[in-house]
Structures are given as structure tokens and as C-alpha cells.
Motif scaffolding. Structure first.
Motif, PDB file in Angstrom:
ATOM      1  N   CYS A  18      47.897  41.225  43.076  1.00 51.24           N
ATOM      2  CA  CYS A  18      48.284  41.519  44.474  1.00 51.24           C
ATOM      3  C   CYS A  18      49.771  41.843  44.566  1.00 51.24           C
ATOM      4  N   SER A 124      37.834  44.082  50.055  1.00 58.73           N
ATOM      5  CA  SER A 124      38.005  42.957  49.131  1.00 58.73           C
ATOM      6  C   SER A 124      37.497  41.677  49.788  1.00 58.73           C
ATOM      7  N   GLY A 125      37.122  40.739  48.968  1.00 59.70           N
ATOM      8  CA  GLY A 125      36.546  39.502  49.522  1.00 59.70           C
ATOM      9  C   GLY A 125      35.099  39.740  49.894  1.00 59.70           C
ATOM     10  N   CYS A 159      44.675  41.748  49.448  1.00 55.78           N
ATOM     11  CA  CYS A 159      43.334  42.076  49.951  1.00 55.78           C
ATOM     12  C   CYS A 159      43.460  42.891  51.233  1.00 55.78           C
TER      13      CYS A 159
END
Ligand code: FES
Length: 309
Positions: A18, A124-125, A159
Motif C-alpha cells: 500500500c 479490494s477487500g 485499498c
């Protein structure tokens, strides 16, 4: 003499994808500091990451807060630029710097680009777990799973849903601790470099203006941040972190306060997972946090001071 010493507390780490771009981005910050007549020193800070920290990153937020506070206290710094973004890094850095009390500005890492695989937008996630379940159920092949993995993280950055990372950087910006719209800029957009450099220039000015965070993070600013969080459809972790950040500034914020604000604040952002389809890159093109705050109008106390002064 005559040159403010500015610490760049950077949570770059090779294990934190990240923040992959923050090593380079610190140079943009440094350029801004030097251009404004400051002296820049980069210092590493614990890169709490959601992907590899075990048993849970939650244990390390307060360690980062302690490290940040002590790094600032233990060195002859006049101001500090905080660089983070992956979930716990934002509250950890901000909490420590609030207690240390010298002028500070937050440079959010910025979200990744939209995920993309076989014509489908991936978030994302949310989609990680969806496709992991598909894989376990045997409804997609290993090859398809590899395609999803390659397509879901197309760039450096945090994210790109309105998860904890984007929630916390939005909260930090609405507390007044980042330049306007900084939190919405995708990590790899050239505007992100300009924002980093502008933040470097601004922190030097803030030192001369003695613009310390106690003048910025007031009860009004905390209320603004809570309202903005509700309007974004924020991550539930916002509750934990915003209360902790507010307390570092001596502002009492309770679950009842947040509940009351949540009942009267409209959900404005249509960003996954609370919204449909859209991701942080779309949110930025739609105007970003600045546009969302404009929509909130007089629900926000616009007399609250920010890093811009
Ligand atoms: Fe770092 Fe989500 S894993 S922001």
C-alpha cells in the motif's frame, strides 16, 4: 539557524505494498520543504500493514503512535510531515503527532487505481473474499484466480474501496490536517506528487506561523470529521480511531455523539462497500472529498482552521 528542521516520518516498507510509492514520494515532500527554505530529514516509522502483520495489525497502532510521539520529542524538529495511509498508520501517526504538538501535516498515501479483471471492476477487500470463496467452492479455476489477483491490485496505494484506509485519510483531511482534497487523489496520479510537494512547502510556512495542531483539532473540527465520515459511509473502524484521535487532542467524543450524528447525516458518497459500483478513483473524478464537503454545506463548521490557515 533560520532554516526550520522538518522531519518526514515515512511509513514506507518493502512489506507494505500500500505504501510502495512512498519511498519516492518522500523526495517530492523533501523538494517542497527545501523550496520553502526548510531543512528536511527523513525518518522511518513503523509501517503497520494489513496484509502481513500478525496476529493482527490492531496491536501495532498504538506502538506507531508511541514511536511517532517519541521520534518527534527526541529530535530537534520544528515541524513534521506524516506519510501513511494503510489503515492503522493514519490514526497511529496522527495520535502521536497530536500529543507531540509541533506543527504537522499529513500526506495520505492515496488509493490504488480501480481493480480490473475480464472487463469487471474489482474492489479490494470485498472482491478478495468473494473470489476466495469462489475458488474454495471450485467455481473458478486457478488461472482465473491468478487473473483476479493480478487485476485487483493494479497500482501502489491503499485499498480503493471506502474501507478503513480511505475513511481514515478522509477523516484526517476533514480534521484539517491535510491539504484540501489530498485524501482522494489516487496514489499514482501525478497530482499526488504535486500534493506531496505542496505539503512540504506548506509545513515550512506552518512552522513560521506557529500553526500547531492544538489550534486545528478542536471540538468543531472533530465534529466536522465525524459528519464527513458518516457522509462517506465510512468503515466501522472510524469509530475506534476517531475517538482515540480526538482524545489525544483533549476532545471528548462518545459513541452516543457518533450515533446522533449518524442519524441526521445523509450518506452522500456512492462508493463501495456502502455504495454500488464506484471506487475511490471514481470518487476523485467526481470531485473527491472537497465536493462531498461542499454538498454537506452548513452541516459543517467552516470556521474551523485547517493546515492551510
Ligand atoms: Fe493497506 Fe488495505 S491493506 S490499505
Amino acid at each position: 539557524v533560520g532554516k526550520p528542521m522538518i522531519g518526514i516520518l515515512n511509513t514506507w516498507s518493502e512489506l507494505n505494498s500500500c505504501h510502495a510509492h512512498l519511498r519516492d514520494r518522500a523526495e517530492d515532500v523533501r523538494r517542497g520543504i527545501v523550496a520553502a527554505g526548510g531543512f528536511a530529514v527523513e525518518m522511518p516509522a513503523l509501517s503497520v500493514d494489513e496484509t502481513f502483520n500478525k496476529p493482527t495489525s490492531m496491536l501495532y497502532r498504538n506502538l506507531l503512535a508511541m514511536e511517532t510521539e517519541e521520534q518527534i520529542r527526541a529530535h530537534p524538529l520544528d515541524g513534521v510531515v506524516l506519510m501513511g495511509g494503510c489503515d492503522k498508520t493514519t490514526p497511529g501517526l496522527v495520535m502521536g503527532a497530536l500529543t507531540a504538538g509541533i506543527p504537522m501535516i499529513y500526506v495520505p498515501a492515496g488509493p490504488q487505481l480501480r481493480g480490473n479483471y475480464a472487463g469487471e471492476t474489482l474492489g479490494s477487500g470485498s472482491d478478495v473474499w468473494k473470489y476466495w470463496d469462489e475458488k474454495r467452492a471450485g467455481t473458478i479455476t486457478d488461472e482465473q484466480m491468478l487473473g483476479v489477483q493480478a487485476g485487483i491490485a493494479r497500482s501502489a496505494g491503499t485499498c480503493m474501496t471506502m474501507g478503513t484506509a480511505s475513511t481514515m485519510t478522509a477523516i484526517t483531511e476533514s480534521l484539517g490536517l491535510s491539504l484540501p482534497n489530498a485524501s482522494s487523489i489516487p496514489a499514482v496520479d501525478s497530482t499526488h506528487q504535486r500534493m506531496a510537494s505542496a505539503s512540504g512547502r506548506r509545513i515550512v510556512e506552518m512552522v513560521w506561523e506557529e500553526l500547531t495542531p492544538d489550534r486545528i483539532v478542536t471540538p468543531e473540527a472533530v465534529k466536522n470529521a465525524a459528519i464527513v465520515a458518516m457522509a462517506t459511509g465510512c468503515s466501522t473502524n472510524a469509530v475506534i480511531h476517531l475517538i482515540a484521535m480526538a482524545r489525544r487532542a483533549g476532545v471528548a467524543l462518545t459513541l452516543d455523539d457518533l450515533d446522533a450524528l449518524g442519524r441526521v447525516t445523509p450518506l452522500i458518497a456512492n462508493v463501495r462497500p456502502a455504495g454500488k459500483t464506484y471506487l475511490m478513483e471514481d470518487f476523485y473524478y467526481a470531485g473527491g472529498l472537497r465536493a462531498l464537503m461542499k454538498e454537506l454545506g452548513d452541516r459543517l463548521d467552516t470556521s474551523a482552521l485547517t493546515v492551510t490557515g
